[in-house]
Design a protein around this motif. Structure first.
Motif, PDB file in Angstrom:
ATOM      1  N   GLN A 340      35.209  44.283  47.302  1.00  0.00           N
ATOM      2  CA  GLN A 340      36.090  45.313  46.771  1.00  0.00           C
ATOM      3  C   GLN A 340      37.360  44.611  46.330  1.00  0.00           C
ATOM      4  OE1 GLN A 340      37.496  48.271  49.515  1.00  0.00           O
ATOM      5  NE2 GLN A 340      38.357  46.794  50.956  1.00  0.00           N
ATOM      6  N   THR A 341      38.011  45.136  45.325  1.00  0.00           N
ATOM      7  CA  THR A 341      39.216  44.475  44.850  1.00  0.00           C
ATOM      8  C   THR A 341      40.138  45.468  44.171  1.00  0.00           C
ATOM      9  OG1 THR A 341      40.037  42.575  43.575  1.00  0.00           O
ATOM     10  CG2 THR A 341      38.283  43.873  42.583  1.00  0.00           C
ATOM     11  N   LEU A 342      41.396  45.097  44.105  1.00  0.00           N
ATOM     12  CA  LEU A 342      42.421  45.840  43.369  1.00  0.00           C
ATOM     13  C   LEU A 342      43.190  44.834  42.543  1.00  0.00           C
ATOM     14  CD1 LEU A 342      44.819  48.602  44.592  1.00  0.00           C
ATOM     15  CD2 LEU A 342      45.763  46.545  43.537  1.00  0.00           C
ATOM     16  N   VAL A 343      43.342  45.114  41.258  1.00  0.00           N
ATOM     17  CA  VAL A 343      44.092  44.232  40.371  1.00  0.00           C
ATOM     18  C   VAL A 343      45.180  45.055  39.691  1.00  0.00           C
ATOM     19  CG1 VAL A 343      42.155  42.676  39.984  1.00  0.00           C
ATOM     20  CG2 VAL A 343      42.492  44.616  38.447  1.00  0.00           C
ATOM     21  N   MET A 344      46.253  44.378  39.316  1.00  0.00           N
ATOM     22  CA  MET A 344      47.376  45.068  38.683  1.00  0.00           C
ATOM     23  C   MET A 344      47.053  45.361  37.220  1.00  0.00           C
ATOM     24  SD  MET A 344      49.207  45.258  41.316  1.00  0.00           S
ATOM     25  CE  MET A 344      50.552  46.127  40.499  1.00  0.00           C
ATOM     26  N   GLY A 345      47.487  46.536  36.770  1.00  0.00           N
ATOM     27  CA  GLY A 345      47.285  46.913  35.381  1.00  0.00           C
ATOM     28  C   GLY A 345      45.899  47.487  35.132  1.00  0.00           C
ATOM     29  N   LYS A 346      45.594  47.659  33.877  1.00  0.00           N
ATOM     30  CA  LYS A 346      44.303  48.222  33.478  1.00  0.00           C
ATOM     31  C   LYS A 346      43.338  47.099  33.125  1.00  0.00           C
ATOM     32  CE  LYS A 346      42.152  51.399  30.134  1.00  0.00           C
ATOM     33  NZ  LYS A 346      41.405  52.118  31.188  1.00  0.00           N
ATOM     34  N   LYS A 347      42.198  47.067  33.820  1.00  0.00           N
ATOM     35  CA  LYS A 347      41.168  46.067  33.564  1.00  0.00           C
ATOM     36  C   LYS A 347      39.805  46.755  33.503  1.00  0.00           C
ATOM     37  CE  LYS A 347      43.899  42.405  33.949  1.00  0.00           C
ATOM     38  NZ  LYS A 347      44.143  41.459  32.844  1.00  0.00           N
ATOM     39  N   SER A 348      38.925  46.186  32.737  1.00  0.00           N
ATOM     40  CA  SER A 348      37.552  46.694  32.709  1.00  0.00           C
ATOM     41  C   SER A 348      36.755  46.078  33.845  1.00  0.00           C
ATOM     42  CB  SER A 348      36.892  46.367  31.364  1.00  0.00           C
ATOM     43  OG  SER A 348      36.687  44.966  31.241  1.00  0.00           O
ATOM     44  N   GLY A 349      35.627  46.690  34.165  1.00  0.00           N
ATOM     45  CA  GLY A 349      34.787  46.155  35.225  1.00  0.00           C
ATOM     46  C   GLY A 349      34.283  44.763  34.907  1.00  0.00           C
ATOM     47  N   ASP A 350      33.916  44.527  33.652  1.00  0.00           N
ATOM     48  CA  ASP A 350      33.423  43.200  33.262  1.00  0.00           C
ATOM     49  C   ASP A 350      34.506  42.138  33.424  1.00  0.00           C
ATOM     50  OD1 ASP A 350      30.986  44.296  32.692  1.00  0.00           O
ATOM     51  OD2 ASP A 350      31.300  44.387  30.518  1.00  0.00           O
ATOM     52  N   GLU A 351      35.746  42.499  33.083  1.00  0.00           N
ATOM     53  CA  GLU A 351      36.855  41.548  33.240  1.00  0.00           C
ATOM     54  C   GLU A 351      37.055  41.193  34.715  1.00  0.00           C
ATOM     55  OE1 GLU A 351      39.944  42.438  29.583  1.00  0.00           O
ATOM     56  OE2 GLU A 351      39.892  43.846  31.265  1.00  0.00           O
TER      57      GLU A 351
END
Length: 474
Positions: A340-351
């Motif tokens: 599971q992860t959380l990244v800042m901003g808007k990212k796609s699943g593939d990214e």
């Protein structure tokens, strides 16, 4: 000025130490081998898990509305992470409505640096010269200077106060209509400086304690003379009847004089106000989100302390995790690996998946390098006693030691490739066979080609030894 310390280790002690190093070398060799084996399995399992996650996830179109059809699904969604929780730093009496609060502390201290240089002597002794230098630096922990080697720097460190690093997190952080789990909350990194609204009474307490600590170490500092009360600027009072008789040029001169007097009065009042506000805060200063303990922030002294306060504010984040009611939990792959992860901003699943694969690959090579170095270091520790025994004649020992180093490096790399290849045989046979072939080639080169090189080195050493003996007889 540098301080040097010289120590001599006898031949017998060195030989004894080299034999004792065999055990630690063997342990290092075993640990390096285990690390290489574990790392290959970890990397393959992680890659398979990421491939599975990449094929399983679905896009969460609207995190602001709960969707029962997504229950138990691995989702990828973007929304604002927000909270209504208020966090308080009780020690400094400040708080904020924030996702997290961080307090970071630094101390200005003398730091000791040591640099060693060893030299072999005829007869097997080793002379080690250690040079100690000292510099003032900002560090994360107070340093005990009583243990410094140079007596001139012993007991030169002190601190005006001791403050611990601290961090706290909100318990309730919303992600649209959902709530973030604790592990996901800790991954939010939208830090910004906090506004310091510390009470005046508390600042005065800090200031008094810092002054006491300062004067105990440095002695009483002569206080600056207070700013003397300025005489009020005299106003030019001209009756209107007289002013009416003056020419326009005279009126202009009088007005300019009056304006100058007004500006002087404003500057004087400002200086007096600042002096009054700061008279009790000689050792405490606030600048932005930093609370500084010390007399002059721009010119730090040993013992000064700076405390930095930051908060994590609401921000747009992207989450990839499994929906679990109104919250999230890790995705569990068929091989048992979790993700599971959380990244800042808007990212796609593939990214997100691609970035995780790149991170996994980088970690794979880092562990490989560490494991190989551990194996080589372990072999050198095991066979290092051979060159130590020959330290009676440093020149010969250095040549022999160089040869042992080459042998240990070649064997260590070959052994590491074999371990990596065997590990990969369980997962990707083609690559494993290729690595085994490469390891076999290195062993063949060493066994059949390296033997001649070692003979050549031994012959040269023998010739130089004979030449030295001839010079001695003459």
């Amino acid at each position: 000025m540098a301080y040097t310390e010289t120590s001599t280790t006898g031949y017998g002690t060195r030989v004894g130490n080299s034999f004792r190093a065999i055990g630690s070398g063997l342990l290092l060799f075993v640990l390096g081998t285990a690390l290489l084996w574990w790392n290959e399995g970890r990397a393959v399992k992680t890659e398979k898990m990421l491939n599975e996650a990449g094929n399983a996830y679905v896009e969460m179109e609207n995190p602001n509305k709960k969707d029962a059809s997504l229950e138990g699904e691995l989702i990828c969604g973007t929304a604002m992470a927000t909270t209504e929780d208020s966090l308080i730093d009780a020690q400094f009496g400040i708080g904020a409505k924030a996702i997290a609060m961080h307090r970071t502390v630094e101390y200005y201290q003398w730091v000791e640096h040591a640099q060693e240089k060893s030299e072999d002597k005829l007869g097997g002794k080793e002379v080690t010269t250690t040079t100690y230098t000292y510099s003032k630096e900002w560090v994360r922990r107070p340093i005990d200077s009583s243990q410094f080697k140079d007596p001139a720097y012993q007991k030169k460190n002190m601190v005006l106060t001791t403050v611990e690093d601290a961090e706290q997190y909100a318990e309730n952080v919303s992600f649209g209509a959902y709530k973030l789990s604790e592990s996901l909350i800790h991954q939010i990194s939208s830090d910004e400086g906090m506004e310091l609204a510390i009470s005046e009474d508390l600042l005065k307490q800090f200031d008094k304690a810092a002054q006491t600590a300062y004067e105990r170490f440095y002695g009483v500092v002569k206080k600056q003379q207070p700013v003397q009360q300025q005489q009020p600027v005299q106003q030019l009072l001209i009756p209107d009847s007289v002013r009416a008789l003056l020419s326009d040029s005279a009126k202009a001169v009088i007005d300019s004089i009056q304006a100058y007097n007004d500006s002087i009065k404003a500057v004087t009042d400002s200086l007096m106000a600042n002096a009054e506000n700061k008279k009790d805060l000689a050792y405490i200063h606030q600048a932005g989100n930093v609370l500084y303990y010390g007399r002059v922030p721009g010119s730090p002294e040993v013992g000064d302390v700076r405390v930095t306060f930051e908060k994590v504010v609401p921000a747009k984040v992207t989450v990839m995790a499994v929906v679990d009611g109104d919250s999230f939990k890790p995705f569990k792959a068929k091989n048992g690996k979790r993700f599971q992860t959380l990244v800042m901003g808007k990212k796609s699943g593939d990214e997100i998946i691609d970035a995780a694969k790149e991170s996994n690959n980088a970690l794979l090579w880092i562990f490989r390098l560490v494991g190989i170095l551990m194996v080589i270091g372990g072999l050198k520790g095991i066979f290092g006693f051979l060159s130590t025994i020959l330290k009676v004649v440093p020149f010969i020992a250095n040549i022999f030691g160089w040869g042992i180093g080459i042998v240990c490096t070649v064997i260590g790399i070959a052994w590491s490739l074999i371990i990596i290849a065997i590990a990969w045989l369980f997962y990707r046979p083609l690559l494993g066979i290729t690595l085994l072939a490469l390891a076999g080639f290195l062993i063949w080169v060493f066994a059949f080609k390296g033997k001649d090189k070692l003979k050549e080195l031994a012959a040269k050493a023998k010739q130089k030894g004979s030449a030295t003996a001839s010079v001695t007889e003459v």
